[in-house]
Design a protein around this motif. Structure first.
Motif, PDB file in Angstrom:
ATOM      1  N   VAL B 304       0.872  -1.177   0.000  1.00 22.09           N
ATOM      2  CA  VAL B 304       0.000   0.000   0.000  1.00 22.09           C
ATOM      3  C   VAL B 304       0.906   1.222   0.000  1.00 22.09           C
ATOM      4  O   VAL B 304       1.840   1.320   0.796  1.00 22.09           O
ATOM      5  N   THR B 305       0.641   2.144  -0.922  1.00 24.56           N
ATOM      6  CA  THR B 305       1.514   3.303  -1.055  1.00 24.56           C
ATOM      7  C   THR B 305       0.679   4.546  -1.317  1.00 24.56           C
ATOM      8  O   THR B 305      -0.559   4.497  -1.259  1.00 24.56           O
ATOM      9  N   VAL B 306       1.366   5.671  -1.589  1.00 26.89           N
ATOM     10  CA  VAL B 306       0.626   6.921  -1.838  1.00 26.89           C
ATOM     11  C   VAL B 306       0.526   7.148  -3.347  1.00 26.89           C
ATOM     12  O   VAL B 306       1.318   6.595  -4.114  1.00 26.89           O
ATOM     13  N   PRO B 307      -0.421   7.962  -3.795  1.00 30.18           N
ATOM     14  CA  PRO B 307      -0.589   8.172  -5.234  1.00 30.18           C
ATOM     15  C   PRO B 307       0.646   8.840  -5.871  1.00 30.18           C
ATOM     16  O   PRO B 307       1.282   9.694  -5.260  1.00 30.18           O
ATOM     17  N   THR B 308       0.941   8.409  -7.090  1.00 29.39           N
ATOM     18  CA  THR B 308       2.002   9.032  -7.886  1.00 29.39           C
ATOM     19  C   THR B 308       1.333   9.857  -8.998  1.00 29.39           C
ATOM     20  O   THR B 308       0.112   9.814  -9.160  1.00 29.39           O
ATOM     21  N   LEU B 309       2.155  10.536  -9.789  1.00 27.28           N
ATOM     22  CA  LEU B 309       1.608  11.304 -10.912  1.00 27.28           C
ATOM     23  C   LEU B 309       0.922  10.380 -11.921  1.00 27.28           C
ATOM     24  O   LEU B 309      -0.052  10.756 -12.553  1.00 27.28           O
ATOM     25  N   GLU B 310       1.471   9.176 -12.040  1.00 29.37           N
ATOM     26  CA  GLU B 310       0.858   8.197 -12.951  1.00 29.37           C
ATOM     27  C   GLU B 310      -0.583   7.915 -12.511  1.00 29.37           C
ATOM     28  O   GLU B 310      -1.495   7.866 -13.336  1.00 29.37           O
ATOM     29  N   ASP B 311      -0.772   7.749 -11.188  1.00 27.46           N
ATOM     30  CA  ASP B 311      -2.121   7.492 -10.670  1.00 27.46           C
ATOM     31  C   ASP B 311      -3.045   8.671 -10.939  1.00 27.46           C
ATOM     32  O   ASP B 311      -4.211   8.490 -11.275  1.00 27.46           O
ATOM     33  N   VAL B 312      -2.495   9.888 -10.791  1.00 31.27           N
ATOM     34  CA  VAL B 312      -3.311  11.077 -11.054  1.00 31.27           C
ATOM     35  C   VAL B 312      -3.723  11.090 -12.520  1.00 31.27           C
ATOM     36  O   VAL B 312      -4.871  11.357 -12.858  1.00 31.27           O
ATOM     37  N   PHE B 313      -2.758  10.755 -13.375  1.00 34.17           N
ATOM     38  CA  PHE B 313      -3.027  10.763 -14.826  1.00 34.17           C
ATOM     39  C   PHE B 313      -4.113   9.740 -15.173  1.00 34.17           C
ATOM     40  O   PHE B 313      -5.046  10.036 -15.920  1.00 34.17           O
ATOM     41  N   VAL B 314      -3.981   8.560 -14.597  1.00 32.42           N
ATOM     42  CA  VAL B 314      -4.980   7.511 -14.858  1.00 32.42           C
ATOM     43  C   VAL B 314      -6.342   7.958 -14.348  1.00 32.42           C
ATOM     44  O   VAL B 314      -7.367   7.791 -15.012  1.00 32.42           O
ATOM     45  N   HIS B 315      -6.323   8.590 -13.157  1.00 32.81           N
ATOM     46  CA  HIS B 315      -7.579   9.073 -12.577  1.00 32.81           C
ATOM     47  C   HIS B 315      -8.253  10.106 -13.483  1.00 32.81           C
ATOM     48  O   HIS B 315      -9.466  10.088 -13.692  1.00 32.81           O
ATOM     49  N   LEU B 316      -7.431  11.004 -14.063  1.00 32.84           N
ATOM     50  CA  LEU B 316      -8.003  12.091 -14.869  1.00 32.84           C
ATOM     51  C   LEU B 316      -8.422  11.644 -16.259  1.00 32.84           C
ATOM     52  O   LEU B 316      -9.408  12.132 -16.809  1.00 32.84           O
ATOM     53  N   THR B 317      -7.657  10.746 -16.851  1.00 28.87           N
ATOM     54  CA  THR B 317      -7.871  10.437 -18.272  1.00 28.87           C
ATOM     55  C   THR B 317      -8.372   9.030 -18.532  1.00 28.87           C
ATOM     56  O   THR B 317      -8.860   8.744 -19.624  1.00 28.87           O
ATOM     57  N   GLY B 318      -8.200   8.166 -17.584  1.00 29.50           N
ATOM     58  CA  GLY B 318      -8.563   6.763 -17.791  1.00 29.50           C
ATOM     59  C   GLY B 318      -7.516   6.034 -18.608  1.00 29.50           C
ATOM     60  O   GLY B 318      -7.635   4.835 -18.874  1.00 29.50           O
ATOM     61  N   ALA B 319      -6.471   6.755 -19.025  1.00 26.73           N
ATOM     62  CA  ALA B 319      -5.397   6.136 -19.818  1.00 26.73           C
ATOM     63  C   ALA B 319      -4.105   6.141 -19.012  1.00 26.73           C
ATOM     64  O   ALA B 319      -3.963   6.927 -18.062  1.00 26.73           O
ATOM     65  N   SER B 320      -3.192   5.261 -19.389  1.00 24.77           N
ATOM     66  CA  SER B 320      -1.902   5.210 -18.718  1.00 24.77           C
ATOM     67  C   SER B 320      -0.901   6.047 -19.495  1.00 24.77           C
ATOM     68  O   SER B 320      -1.031   6.238 -20.700  1.00 24.77           O
ATOM     69  N   LEU B 321       0.135   6.547 -18.801  1.00 20.73           N
ATOM     70  CA  LEU B 321       1.207   7.283 -19.486  1.00 20.73           C
ATOM     71  C   LEU B 321       1.961   6.391 -20.447  1.00 20.73           C
ATOM     72  O   LEU B 321       2.623   6.862 -21.367  1.00 20.73           O
ATOM     73  N   LYS B 322       1.875   5.093 -20.220  1.00 11.65           N
ATOM     74  CA  LYS B 322       2.596   4.171 -21.101  1.00 11.65           C
ATOM     75  C   LYS B 322       1.768   3.835 -22.340  1.00 11.65           C
ATOM     76  O   LYS B 322       2.250   3.168 -23.235  1.00 11.65           O
ATOM     77  N   ASP B 323       0.499   4.278 -22.357  1.00 15.34           N
ATOM     78  CA  ASP B 323      -0.327   4.051 -23.541  1.00 15.34           C
ATOM     79  C   ASP B 323       0.196   4.900 -24.688  1.00 15.34           C
ATOM     80  O   ASP B 323       0.954   5.818 -24.514  1.00 15.34           O
TER      81      ASP B 323
END
Lengths: 287, 324
Positions: B304-323
């Protein structure tokens, strides 16, 4: 801003562009030197390609000299006549291939966008390539001229060399107009070499390289009047070999001057329009 | 309307293949301002429009509409002034002449940028020394490693000492050593010491988090969010992230029915699959999640960890930065 300040600014800008043009020239020499076999090939190939012209001539005339050629040009020596005309193909290569190819080559290197974000207009790179290719072709042609003239004992009228060079200079400026048109088209056209190929072939056919204007069909003869190479070859042959002028000398200078203004202006317009088109469409990075 | 700043982008659009079935809205009404001396990041997956935006700002492309001012100069009316004030790192290692050596490359670009002849030599020596390339001055670029080529590209960008830098994916394809060097150099030397204004694009979340004072999330030509990394992370509705490392096949849909789990993201790397989902109650949903994962995969670790920017991005866009 005072007049003096704006003049100094203009001079400073011009010096900057000239330096950039020369840097482009030097860069091209350095890159070419790294491809040594190809560099050597470029000096040998013109001799090889010239040879068939002579062989055709020998076969048709039964020797080097022709009374018929003398009757229509004032020169009986087929070798001298052909070789002076042939030298101009080098200049044509400068326009259609070296200048036209300049931007596409940068694209292949991967450096086009890098140089396009430098604070110089984009024609500067084409001008740099024109300078480089003119020096390069000039050197090849000088070696070729000395070697052929010595081997075939061709006597050139050296008293006419300066005016012949002036004609070449005017012709070159006209050809640069053609080169910058091709360079502009390469920005927009994927198969740009079709334009280069078509233009260079057409110009070689209608320019009096190995034959006088008199033998060209009427339409082609009229077409040749729009090309700087026609006047360049006629003028240089007159001053170096004594060919009878098919067009009066003042007319040659006048038409060459007109052609260079028209071609250069038209070339710059085409280039600027194509550059803008490329930046709007994003075609620079597509191919 | 956007205020004054070193880079001011106001409502720009760039559409490719306009009106055709495969039309691409690469930049779709973007506005932001970058202040003098700021290190600003554009974070987004491949195809988000980051590079197109950089090309518009650097005058390589003409936007369809909107305005851009760089260092106070308008990109439409004063493109040469804009280019005089920027250094653009783009195109990776191919942005150099491989048949020339570093000195020849830098001398050529110094001439293009109008660097006075008398200072060109010392500038080149300074930059090569700064990049640790003094022993490679006469080696052709083609013989340098990717990292060294990128260092030389940075030297090229700095040859005219521009106040503004546009840096596009600077560590892409580099090994960790050179990537770290480039990141440290951008942050400490260029931004902190030399006070350069920097617009950096990346799709590496850690890079953006580590370097940038503010970040704009870009996706499908639009800016989804713009703030400091900390505030972006604090903006997440769920404050914890459950991460499971496993081997096997995972699908996002498998976990969509679990209540209390949001922004489900599955990524792959080093032969493992990583499931990340945001939650406020990891202890409650953990059992169900493990059960579902076990159906298709072997679990190696759970944390269990804290949110990263990747998590924020997924939350906002539904897409991953690796997409992308």
């Amino acid at each position: 801003m005072s007049f003096n300040q704006s003049r100094q600014g203009l001079i400073h800008t011009l010096l900057h562009y000239l330096r950039a043009i020369n840097a482009e020239n030097i860069k091209e020499w350095k890159i070419e030197f790294t491809y040594k076999p190809d560099f050597v090939r470029q000096f040998i190939e013109p001799f090889v390609y010239l040879f068939p012209y002579f062989l055709y001539g020998f076969a048709l005339l039964g020797g080097r000299y022709s009374e018929h050629l003398r009757s229509i040009t004032g020169i009986s020596d087929m070798v001298a006549y052909t070789f002076i005309g042939y030298l101009f193909i080098g200049f044509l290569n400068t326009a259609c291939w070296a200048m036209g190819f300049s931007l596409r080559k940068e694209q292949w290197f991967g450096t086009l966008e890098t140089i396009f974000v430098a604070p110089v207009p984009r024609w500067v790179y084409v001008a740099g390539m024109a300078l480089h290719s003119t020096c390069h072709q000039g050197l090849i042609m000088l070696i070729q001229a000395v070697a052929i003239a010595t081997f075939f004992a061709i006597v050139l009228h050296m008293s006419g060399i300066f005016i012949a060079l002036l004609i070449v200079l005017l012709m070159l400026l006209g050809l640069y107009g053609l080169g910058i048109i091709v360079a502009g088209l390469t920005i927009a056209l994927k198969q740009w070499w079709v334009v280069s190929e078509a233009l260079s072939t057409l110009i070689v056919v209608v320019t009096p390289i190995a034959y006088p204007l008199a033998v060209l069909p009427f339409v082609l003869r009229k077409l040749s009047m729009f090309l700087p190479t026609t006047y360049g070859i006629i003028g240089v042959r007159h001053f170096l070999l004594g060919e009878e002028l098919a067009i009066a000398l003042p007319t040659i200078f006048l038409r060459l001057s007109l052609i260079l203004v028209v071609w250069l202006t038209f070339g710059m317009i085409v280039f600027l329009v194509m550059d803008r088109y490329g930046r709007k469409r994003g075609s620079l990075s597509i191919y | 309307m956007v205020g004054s700043g070193e880079i001011v982008v106001d409502g720009i659009h760039k559409v490719f293949k306009k009106g055709k079935p495969d039309e691409v809205r690469a930049v779709d009404g973007i506005s932001f301002t970058i202040n003098k001396g700021e290190l600003f990041g554009l974070l987004g997956p491949n195809g988000a429009g980051k590079t197109t935006l950089i090309k518009c700002i650097s005058t390589l492309l003409i936007p369809d509409s909107g305005s851009v001012k760089v260092g106070g100069y308008d990109i439409y009316r004063e493109p040469l002034d804009v280019r005089r004030h920027i250094g653009v790192l783009t195109g990776g290692e191919r942005s150099l002449y491989w048949k020339l050596n570093p000195v020849e490359n830098l001398r050529y670009f110094a001439a293009l940028y109008g660097v006075p002849r008398k200072i060109t030599k010392e500038r080149i020596e300074y930059l090569l020394d700064l990049m640790g390339l003094t022993d490679k001055t006469r080696v052709r670029v083609e013989k340098l490693s990717s990292g060294m080529k990128q260092k030389l590209s940075l030297a090229r960008v700095l040859i005219h000492d521009p106040p503004i830098l546009l840096v596009d994916e600077p560590t892409l394809g580099l090994d960790p050593y050179f990537a770290r060097f480039i990141r440290d150099f951008v942050k400490n030397e260029l931004n902190r010491k030399l006070n350069k204004t920097i617009l950096l694009t990346t799709h590496y979340m850690d890079e953006a988090d580590d370097l940038c004072e503010r970040i704009a999330f870009m996706n499908r030509g639009k800016i989804e969010a713009l703030d400091t990394p900390e505030r972006l992370k604090q903006s997440m509705p769920q404050k914890q992230v459950l991460e499971i490392k496993c081997q096997g096949t995972l699908e996002r849909e498998m976990f969509s029915s679990i209540e209390g789990a949001a922004s489900i993201n599955i990524s792959h790397g080093d032969g493992f699959a990583y499931l990340r989902l945001n939650t406020d109650n990891p202890e409650i949903i953990l059992g169900n999640i493990i059960e579902l994962v076990r159906e298709n995969a072997k679990i190696y670790s759970v944390r269990v960890t804290v949110p990263t920017l990747e998590d924020v991005f997924v939350h906002l866009t539904g897409a991953s930065l690796k997409d992308g």
